[in-house]
Enzyme design. Structure first.
Site, mmCIF file in Angstrom:
data_model
loop_
_atom_site.group_PDB
_atom_site.id
_atom_site.type_symbol
_atom_site.label_atom_id
_atom_site.label_comp_id
_atom_site.label_asym_id
_atom_site.label_seq_id
_atom_site.Cartn_x
_atom_site.Cartn_y
_atom_site.Cartn_z
ATOM 1 N N HIS A 38 -13.623 -0.146 0.095
ATOM 2 C CA HIS A 38 -13.362 1.270 -0.201
ATOM 3 C C HIS A 38 -12.118 1.478 -1.059
ATOM 4 O O HIS A 38 -11.844 2.581 -1.505
ATOM 5 C CB HIS A 38 -13.312 2.108 1.079
ATOM 6 C CG HIS A 38 -12.128 1.886 1.961
ATOM 7 N ND1 HIS A 38 -11.036 2.705 1.930
ATOM 8 C CD2 HIS A 38 -11.870 0.960 2.903
ATOM 9 C CE1 HIS A 38 -10.152 2.288 2.832
ATOM 10 N NE2 HIS A 38 -10.638 1.231 3.438
ATOM 11 N N CYS A 85 1.866 8.188 13.164
ATOM 12 C CA CYS A 85 2.179 9.062 14.286
ATOM 13 C C CYS A 85 2.006 8.276 15.581
ATOM 14 O O CYS A 85 0.945 7.718 15.815
ATOM 15 C CB CYS A 85 1.223 10.244 14.272
ATOM 16 S SG CYS A 85 2.057 11.796 14.105
ATOM 17 N N ASN A 114 0.798 -1.224 0.000
ATOM 18 C CA ASN A 114 0.000 0.000 0.000
ATOM 19 C C ASN A 114 0.829 1.273 0.000
ATOM 20 O O ASN A 114 0.320 2.330 -0.340
ATOM 21 C CB ASN A 114 -0.948 0.005 1.198
ATOM 22 C CG ASN A 114 -0.259 -0.347 2.485
ATOM 23 O OD1 ASN A 114 0.371 -1.407 2.594
ATOM 24 N ND2 ASN A 114 -0.344 0.512 3.478
ATOM 25 N N GLN A 117 -5.055 -4.080 -1.770
ATOM 26 C CA GLN A 117 -4.635 -3.070 -2.747
ATOM 27 C C GLN A 117 -4.825 -3.521 -4.191
ATOM 28 O O GLN A 117 -4.970 -2.685 -5.070
ATOM 29 C CB GLN A 117 -3.153 -2.722 -2.517
ATOM 30 C CG GLN A 117 -2.917 -1.866 -1.288
ATOM 31 C CD GLN A 117 -3.417 -0.445 -1.469
ATOM 32 O OE1 GLN A 117 -3.485 0.079 -2.583
ATOM 33 N NE2 GLN A 117 -3.792 0.183 -0.375
HETATM 34 N N1 PLP Z 1 -4.291 -3.981 4.044
HETATM 35 C C1 PLP Z 1 -3.794 -3.102 3.157
HETATM 36 C C2 PLP Z 1 -2.699 -3.532 2.233
HETATM 37 C C3 PLP Z 1 -4.297 -1.795 3.110
HETATM 38 O O1 PLP Z 1 -3.808 -0.930 2.241
HETATM 39 C C4 PLP Z 1 -5.331 -1.436 4.015
HETATM 40 C C5 PLP Z 1 -5.861 -0.057 4.035
HETATM 41 O O2 PLP Z 1 -5.293 0.857 3.543
HETATM 42 C C6 PLP Z 1 -5.829 -2.397 4.909
HETATM 43 C C7 PLP Z 1 -5.275 -3.656 4.896
HETATM 44 C C8 PLP Z 1 -6.935 -2.070 5.855
HETATM 45 O O3 PLP Z 1 -8.159 -2.044 5.170
HETATM 46 P P1 PLP Z 1 -9.420 -1.223 5.764
HETATM 47 O O4 PLP Z 1 -9.082 0.221 5.570
HETATM 48 O O5 PLP Z 1 -10.570 -1.663 4.915
HETATM 49 O O6 PLP Z 1 -9.586 -1.608 7.168
#
Ligand code: PLP
Length: 379
Positions: free
Chosen positions: A190, A316, A142, A170
């Site tokens: 989302h 953070c 991500n 992703q």
């Molecule tokens: N795993 C990855 C690789 C992500 O990029 C994200 C969110 O950015 C998540 C898990 C978590 O997903 P959620 O925001 O639906 O809890």
């Protein structure tokens, strides 16, 4: 949100899919249609799809649930294996199991682009396969977009009888299911145009998994809770729409990959010292860039004021920015890792967005650099 997802979301019945009355049965029908549509797009059986509240819940359920089921069945199996660049939903779940004395955690290192080193993965699986409860590796990162060798890891895991969990949050909207038949797969709506708050874990019946959340016994008694029918319908519609228009941007005739290339060229022109971390074969929608001499948080705020919204890889903790664990695992120093920004592109992105970055970047970088130099002198 994609318009198709908005329509499905607003059109869904509001009943409880577990209720026996007509409204409940109408909701159940919509839910099961969404499950079937997702299963078709993810090349799995409808019965494998467990709806969750998102990617975080799916990751927690996979790592903790599979570990606890296999550890309880055989106490000699005590080890969770994760890659160094996983999302915190995976890393922190593994760490919490270790802190609670329930697991031993082994971390797979990555190379300079963030790819899991297959030689080391193979050695670890061969040496410790009998102790491993679950191997969890994401399909694509991500922060930097690096794509993992999932097909190879799936073959290695299968040879040792180790269940594989793939956090495909992703990549699913771009490429559908990762190349790992029989694996558990996390999905988050989302990320591809559904509302936040809906996701799924694809969990084949061959992988044992304990619940993490207890209650009414929904979703094969593995994930209790009243189901988000509207979210499920929107997620299925969004995935269908994103797969149908794979890689198209809002700029006629330009794919997101073309647009990303233009963004990289524009960033290099606007800030010649910027170092682009993301490789061209990475996930289409991500560009991670290090701006030497800048604190990314300051740069982010300056760009935000100029109308450009982007992200840092840092988190953070107690108000102090922490460097990205992903960039550090790739060999960056803490200072370099704190200078990285991530720009994301998708189906709504256009050349106007790139022009906005190009306009804002030179001054924002110059100001962030002055601020960092000032802070260094003061400390
Ligand atoms: N795993 C990855 C690789 C992500 O990029 C994200 C969110 O950015 C998540 C898990 C978590 O997903 P959620 O925001 O639906 O809890």
């Amino acid at each position: 949100m994609r318009p198709e997802a908005v329509a499905a979301w607003l059109g869904a019945p509001s009943g409880n899919a577990a209720s026996l009355h007509s409204t409940g049965r109408a909701a159940r029908r919509v839910l099961e249609e969404a499950r079937e549509s997702l299963a078709e797009q993810l090349s799995c059986d409808a019965g494998d799809v467990i709806f969750t509240s998102g990617g975080t819940m799916a990751d927690n359920l996979a790592v903790r649930g599979i570990h606890m089921a296999r550890h309880t069945a055989d106490r000699r199996r005590d080890t969770v294996v994760v890659s160094a660049v996983e999302h915190h939903a995976v890393l922190d779940t593994a760490a919490a199991l270790a802190d609670g004395g329930r697991a031993r955690v082994r971390v797979l290192p990555v190379d300079h682009v963030g790819r899991v080193r297959l030689v080391e993965a193979e050695a670890l699986l061969a040496d410790e396969g009998a102790r491993i409860t679950v191997l969890s590796v994401m399909s694509a990162n991500n922060e930097v977009g690096t794509v993992q060798p999932i097909a190879e890891l799936a073959a290695l895991a299968q040879a040792q009888g180790v269940p594989l969990h793939v956090d495909a949050v992703q990549s699913v909207g771009w490429w559908g299911a990762p190349p790992a038949p029989g694996a558990a797969i996390s999905v988050s709506g989302h990320k591809f145009g559904a509302p936040a708050g809906i996701g799924a874990l694809v969990l084949p019946p061959t992988i044992p998994c304990h619940p993490v959340v207890y209650g009414g016994g929904q979703e094969r008694r593995i994930h209790s809770g009243t189901l988000n029918v509207a979210g499920a319908a929107a997620m299925a519609a969004a995935l269908q729409a994103s797969r149908g228009s794979t890689l198209a941007s809002a700029e006629p005739g330009l794919s997101v990959v073309d647009l990303r290339h233009e963004l990289v060229v524009a960033i290099r022109d606007a800030a010649p010292e910027a170092r682009v971390v993301t490789s061209p074969d990475a996930l289409p929608g991500i560009v991670s860039v290090m701006f030497d001499g800048c604190e990314a948080d300051a740069l982010l705020m300056l760009l935000d004021a100029a109308g450009v919204e982007c992200s840092t890889g840092s988190a953070c903790t107690a108000g102090i920015p922490q460097p990205s664990h992903v960039l550090e695992a790739m060999g960056a120093t803490a200072v370099q890792a704190r200078s990285a920004l991530r720009f994301s592109l998708g189906w709504t992105s256009s050349r106007a967005d790139i022009a906005a970055v190009t306009r804002a970047l030179p001054e924002a970088v110059a100001r962030a650099r002055r601020a960092s130099a000032g802070a260094r002198r003061a400390s």
